[in-house]
Design a protein around this motif. Structure first.
Motif, PDB file in Angstrom:
ATOM      1  N   ASN A 149    -155.286  18.147  30.352  1.00 26.40           N
ATOM      2  CA  ASN A 149    -154.217  17.303  29.815  1.00 26.40           C
ATOM      3  C   ASN A 149    -153.410  18.035  28.756  1.00 26.40           C
ATOM      4  N   ASP A 155    -151.202  20.591  30.618  1.00 27.05           N
ATOM      5  CA  ASP A 155    -150.178  19.984  31.470  1.00 27.05           C
ATOM      6  C   ASP A 155    -149.127  19.197  30.706  1.00 27.05           C
ATOM      7  N   THR A 156    -149.406  18.816  29.463  1.00 19.72           N
ATOM      8  CA  THR A 156    -148.483  18.013  28.677  1.00 19.72           C
ATOM      9  C   THR A 156    -147.707  18.921  27.735  1.00 19.72           C
TER      10      THR A 156
END
Length: 73
Positions: free
Chosen positions: A52, A55-56
């Motif tokens: 996360n 990917d963020t």
């Protein structure tokens, strides 16, 4: 089994460091099967958190660079 709270880890480096600690612990021959399973659960939670984080995009830096690019046009 204990509930894992990966929210305490806010950087990829912190997650990587903790995973290194978990690997060392699970390699210890004195680590019980139950503890090894807890370590596995924590490692999975940390891995998900790391994905996360990667990917963020970082909103403040992304917003700032996008606005600067548009103002220069």
């Amino acid at each position: 089994m204990a509930k894992i709270d990966a929210a305490d880890y806010t950087s990829f480096q912190a997650i990587s460091d903790r995973l290194d600690e978990l690997v060392a612990e699970v390699k210890n021959k004195d680590t019980s099967l139950e503890r090894s399973l807890d370590i596995y659960d924590e490692a999975i939670a940390l891995g998900s958190k790391a994905i996360n984080l990667v990917d963020t995009p970082d909103p403040p830096s992304m917003a700032g660079s996008t606005n600067n690019a548009k103002s220069g046009e």
